[in-house]
Design an enzyme around this catalytic site. Structure first.
Site, short mmCIF file in Angstrom:
data_model
loop_
_atom_site.label_atom_id
_atom_site.label_comp_id
_atom_site.label_asym_id
_atom_site.label_seq_id
_atom_site.Cartn_x
_atom_site.Cartn_y
_atom_site.Cartn_z
N HIS A 1 -15.24 -6.17 5.67
CA HIS A 1 -14.32 -6.86 4.75
C HIS A 1 -12.91 -6.94 5.33
O HIS A 1 -11.98 -7.38 4.65
CB HIS A 1 -14.32 -6.08 3.43
CG HIS A 1 -13.70 -6.80 2.29
ND1 HIS A 1 -12.58 -6.34 1.62
CD2 HIS A 1 -14.04 -7.95 1.67
CE1 HIS A 1 -12.26 -7.16 0.65
NE2 HIS A 1 -13.13 -8.15 0.65
N LYS B 1 -9.65 -8.19 7.44
CA LYS B 1 -9.05 -9.46 7.88
C LYS B 1 -7.95 -9.10 8.87
O LYS B 1 -6.90 -8.60 8.48
CB LYS B 1 -8.45 -10.25 6.71
CG LYS B 1 -9.47 -10.71 5.67
CD LYS B 1 -9.54 -9.72 4.54
CE LYS B 1 -10.50 -10.20 3.46
NZ LYS B 1 -10.75 -9.15 2.46
N ASP C 1 -1.70 -12.28 21.28
CA ASP C 1 -1.07 -11.80 22.52
C ASP C 1 -0.78 -10.30 22.49
O ASP C 1 0.07 -9.81 23.25
CB ASP C 1 0.23 -12.57 22.82
CG ASP C 1 -0.03 -14.03 23.20
OD1 ASP C 1 -1.15 -14.31 23.67
OD2 ASP C 1 0.87 -14.87 23.03
N HIS D 1 -5.46 -11.53 -6.43
CA HIS D 1 -6.38 -10.99 -5.43
C HIS D 1 -5.73 -9.94 -4.52
O HIS D 1 -6.34 -9.46 -3.56
CB HIS D 1 -6.93 -12.16 -4.58
CG HIS D 1 -8.10 -11.80 -3.71
ND1 HIS D 1 -8.00 -11.66 -2.34
CD2 HIS D 1 -9.40 -11.58 -4.02
CE1 HIS D 1 -9.19 -11.37 -1.84
NE2 HIS D 1 -10.06 -11.31 -2.83
N LYS E 1 -4.20 -6.45 -2.97
CA LYS E 1 -4.66 -5.06 -2.94
C LYS E 1 -3.44 -4.19 -2.59
O LYS E 1 -3.06 -4.07 -1.42
CB LYS E 1 -5.74 -4.86 -1.89
CG LYS E 1 -6.99 -5.75 -2.08
CD LYS E 1 -6.90 -6.99 -1.25
CE LYS E 1 -8.21 -7.75 -1.13
NZ LYS E 1 -8.95 -8.05 -2.30
N ASP F 1 4.91 6.77 -6.42
CA ASP F 1 6.27 7.32 -6.56
C ASP F 1 7.34 6.55 -5.78
O ASP F 1 8.38 7.12 -5.44
CB ASP F 1 6.30 8.79 -6.09
CG ASP F 1 5.59 9.72 -7.06
OD1 ASP F 1 5.36 9.33 -8.22
OD2 ASP F 1 5.26 10.85 -6.65
#
Length: 396
Positions: free
Chosen positions: A142, A144, A149, A314, A316, A321
């Site tokens: 999952h 990405k 370079d 979507h 995440k 704190d």
């Protein structure tokens, strides 16, 4: 009678496949934790803004492009992306494209046909294998990751397709979070990609100097931590246990499971404020039904649950704190904790965390505060859906 016997044998086979496959997975697992680095990190929340920057950086590549996506859609955006990679390959740039086998199952044939004889190296990650086909089918890559370079890196929640740039009416506008990294941390993204590439393509490229150029330090202290169906739960558990004031979670899927949920309850009991931001509408069946039993327990304890209303949420994000901020590919759900290969970036710089916190506060303004009564409209149909969601929550 024969049908019941066949069904019984099938269920037994699936259970054994999963248990033994999990056991083998954990036996082979090697936990990799990179040291803290110093880089420049820039967050993107808008698809059009991200892909404008991303495509521009791809076009400027001079030596090598390494790309890993969970989903690459067979649409105009996907083909624009592939066209850029093709152009760079013709210029002599090394291009390696790694895609998840299941995430790109539908357009796989078209992509392979398109990239024949272009000079682009293509491989598919996490191909289901026997003898534990059922288990390996669910352990998806999952992540990405893009590394250009060896100097510029990207990771986060965006895949490649029209919905991610607000061209899908059902899920538009798409709200997500992706980060661009320049500096020391890029070497860790490169290392993760090349390790995944070695497994998928059976080609070892790690530790070759051309892929690891000298990198300058940036202003933000951070740490890249990959996970493979293990360790992420421990990382989040440790962070939650350290919380003294606030825990802020942004996730499209809130299905934490027993262990993490117990830690959240314990945090609230010791006076920590819990805020959770989720989509107002789901993009997958039963996701909301899997979340609501948790929300029914958290809301009376004082947790604030926000349902995003201005499109599909979507991102995440986890902020503890205002001292630690995590942005990555992992959802706050069982699949990311126990099955998926994920990669997250934990940042410790106060100025950066304030920037991400402003993003969260802005999104909360475009969200509806969920009330307990909103979760209690139970009918026989919704009860059935919740029981089903609970039974298969690991695979949602």
């Amino acid at each position: 009678m024969k049908a019941l016997l066949v069904l019984f044998i099938l269920v037994i086979w699936l259970v054994l496949d999963f248990i033994l496959g999990r056991k083998q997975h954990l036996k082979r697992l090697k936990v990799k934790i990179y040291p803290q680095r110093a880089s420049d990190i820039n967050p993107f929340t808008s698809g059009p803004e991200l892909f404008k920057d991303y495509f521009n950086e791809l076009r400027k590549a001079e030596k090598h492009i390494h790309v890993l996506f969970y989903i690459l859609k067979d649409d105009a955006v996907g083909y624009e992306f592939l066209s850029i990679l093709e152009e760079k390959a013709k210029e002599g740039v090394e291009v390696r494209l790694l895609l998840d086998w299941v995430g790109c199952l539908k357009p796989k044939r078209q992509i392979k046909k398109r990239l024949q004889n272009t000079g682009i190296e293509l491989a598919f990650s996490q191909t289901p294998t026997f003898p534990f086909y059922f288990y390996s089918f669910h352990t998806r890559n999952h992540r990405k990751i893009t590394v250009i370079d060896g100097k510029i890196g990207y990771l986060g929640g965006f895949n490649v397709g029209k919905e991610y740039i607000n061209l899908d009416k059902k899920l538009s506008p798409w709200r997500d979070c992706h980060i661009k990294i320049k500096g020391e941390g890029v070497q860790d993204l490169q290392d993760v990609f090349l390790a995944d590439w070695q497994i998928a393509a059976n080609i070892r490229l790690q530790y070759r100097d051309p892929y690891f150029p000298p990198l300058e330090k940036g202003p933000y202290q951070h740490q890249v931590i990959p996970s493979e169906g293990f360790y992420l739960e421990k990382t989040f558990t440790d962070l939650i246990r350290q919380a003294k004031n606030t825990i802020i979670i942004g996730t499209p899927y809130f299905i934490p499971g027993k262990n993490i949920f117990s830690e959240l309850e314990a945090a609230i009991k010791r006076g920590v404020k819990l805020e959770i931001l989720v989509p107002g509408k789901a993009d997958h069946p039963l996701v909301k039904e899997a979340s609501y039993p948790y929300f029914r327990k958290l809301i009376p304890m004082g947790a604030e649950i926000y349902q995003y209303q201005k499109g599909f949420y979507h991102a995440k994000i986890l902020i503890i704190d205002q001292k630690v901020c995590d942005i990555g590919t992992a959802n706050f759900d069982k699949r990311s904790f126990y099955l998926n290969h994920e990669i997250n970036c934990y940042t410790y710089n106060p100025a950066y965390i304030q920037e991400v916190l402003k993003i969260i506060r802005h999104d909360q303004q475009n969200a509806k505060l969920l009330k307990l009564k909103d979760t209690q409209h139970l009918t026989p149909w919704t009860i059935c859906k919740e029981y089903t969601a609970r039974a298969i929550s690991l695979f949602l």
